[in-house]
Design an enzyme around this catalytic site. Structure first.
Site, PDB file in Angstrom:
ATOM      1  N   ASP A  14       6.602  -3.679   0.998  1.00  0.00           N
ATOM      2  CA  ASP A  14       5.877  -4.431  -0.028  1.00  0.00           C
ATOM      3  C   ASP A  14       6.431  -5.847  -0.055  1.00  0.00           C
ATOM      4  O   ASP A  14       7.617  -6.056  -0.350  1.00  0.00           O
ATOM      5  CB  ASP A  14       6.054  -3.744  -1.384  1.00  0.00           C
ATOM      6  N   ASP A 108      -0.504  -7.435   1.533  1.00  0.00           N
ATOM      7  CA  ASP A 108       0.938  -7.553   1.345  1.00  0.00           C
ATOM      8  C   ASP A 108       1.703  -6.237   1.302  1.00  0.00           C
ATOM      9  O   ASP A 108       2.891  -6.227   0.989  1.00  0.00           O
ATOM     10  CB  ASP A 108       1.235  -8.346   0.069  1.00  0.00           C
ATOM     11  N   GLU A 109       1.070  -5.134   1.630  1.00  0.00           N
ATOM     12  CA  GLU A 109       1.821  -3.882   1.658  1.00  0.00           C
ATOM     13  C   GLU A 109       1.205  -2.891   2.633  1.00  0.00           C
ATOM     14  O   GLU A 109       0.011  -2.930   2.922  1.00  0.00           O
ATOM     15  CB  GLU A 109       1.934  -3.256   0.262  1.00  0.00           C
TER      16      GLU A 109
END
Length: 367
Positions: A14, A108-109
């Site tokens: 993350d 983003d993860e």
């Protein structure tokens, strides 16, 4: 019984305050300052906040006006999704250096299955450290990681030592850890469910574990079975490199609130055109149409209808949307309208998998 499938080594990566961190990376004068990505106007919404801004209580989805009240010195910058996608692509390439089993959740993860990996490294903990180091070298950004036996626990673990940290929960640590956790920390337990659990005297994982399967199913329906398993460390969802798209949507926030259904239909006509174009580009259609309504007080309402046939045309979508719009009277003026299509024709049937206990094997493998 800790799990019902052979042990897997899952990493959840993350990125830390991704949008805001990219902006601070590209603009050195913004570093160390409270920053919000999004709109600062009365109609604006915070898409992301730097850690400096979070100290003031600023969070994503907060109105720009409220954010400024909390932090008058807050700096707003407009979103730049082309740039975020560019950096996300760099990060994705780093993941693929270690494993092809990468399941992106957003820009983003992502989840990574490193049970067997390209580096031949038996330690998922060491792989996570190397990935985070590579991300820093290539992009200049910090990432946090959670490492455990399944996706559910790995995602929870990635939040423990944020920012710029990681946490490993080995097989023998999972259940004791989950027992101490507040149920609001469980991935999938939202505000409404949390409050219901609290009313039922379920405050921690230990409280949840003491409830029978029958009790949980009676009070939480199908989700009850999910809660019964995950608190025991059982979550059999595999890392899926190609995620099936489950819905497609478009929405507009208006510069001024709308109170007339006639004006709303005019705006919904535009939104339906956008949805139609996206469906055509994706070569998909759906059966379930959902109308999203956000009122001036920020309360959200959704109205859905499932029809017998798959549709993708604007005309057919609007027919359903119109029915949903006039389904009940509006509570007050509206600041946002959206349309989403789900129950898509791209979903494939899942194969049944043979499950088996493997706790003895699990406890021997190192993380």
């Amino acid at each position: 019984m800790l799990n019902e499938m052979p042990l897997r080594k899952i990493i959840h990566i993350d990125m830390d305050a991704f949008y805001a961190s990219v902006e601070q990376l590209d603009n050195p004068e913004l570093r160390g300052k409270p920053l919000a990505v999004g709109g600062s106007s009365a109609r604006g919404v915070v898409a992301a906040a730097s850690y400096e801004a979070r100290k003031f209580g600023i969070r994503s989805a907060m109105s720009g006006a409220m954010a400024i009240k909390l932090c008058p010195e807050l700096i707003f910058v407009k979103t730049n999704f082309d740039r975020y996608k560019e950096v996300s692509k760099q990060i994705r390439q780093i993941f693929l250096e270690f494993t092809d089993l990468v399941e992106p959740l957003s820009l983003d993860e992502a989840y990574l299955d490193v049970t067997e990996n390209k580096k031949g490294n038996p330690s998922a903990t060491m792989i996570a450290e190397e990935i985070r180091k590579r991300i820093k070298e290539v992009t200049g950004l910090n990432a946090s990681a959670g490492i455990s036996i399944n996706k559910f626990v790995a995602k929870i673990a990635s939040d423990i030592n944020k920012p710029n940290g990681q946490k490993t929960l080995g097989p023998e640590e999972v259940e004791p850890f989950l027992e101490t956790l507040d149920v609001k920390k469980f991935y999938g337990v939202g505000k409404v469910t949390k409050e219901k659990m609290y009313r039922l005297g379920i405050f921690t994982g230990k409280d949840l574990k003491e409830k029978s399967l029958e009790f949980l199913e009676e009070n939480f329906g199908k989700s009850g079975g999910f809660y019964y398993k995950v608190v025991r460390g059982i979550h059999n969802s595999k890392v899926k490199p190609t995620r099936i798209q489950k819905s497609l949507a478009a929405e507009h926030t208006f510069s001024e609130n709308i109170s007339s259904e006639i004006f709303m239909m005019e705006r919904l006509d535009e939104i339906a055109s956008e949805v139609e174009n996206r469906l055509i580009r994706s070569k998909i259609a759906g059966k379930t149409v959902t109308l999203k309504i956000r009122y001036r007080d920020f309360t959200l309402q959704t109205r859905s209808k499932t029809i017998p046939q798959f549709i993708s045309s604007k005309e057919l979508i609007l027919n359903v949307v119109k029915e949903l719009l006039y389904q009940e009277k509006m509570k007050e003026s509206v600041r946002l309208l959206g349309i989403s299509i789900s129950n898509l024709n791209n979903e494939t049937s899942k194969k049944k998998e043979v499950l088996k206990e493997s706790i003895d094997v699990q406890l021997k493998l190192e993380f």
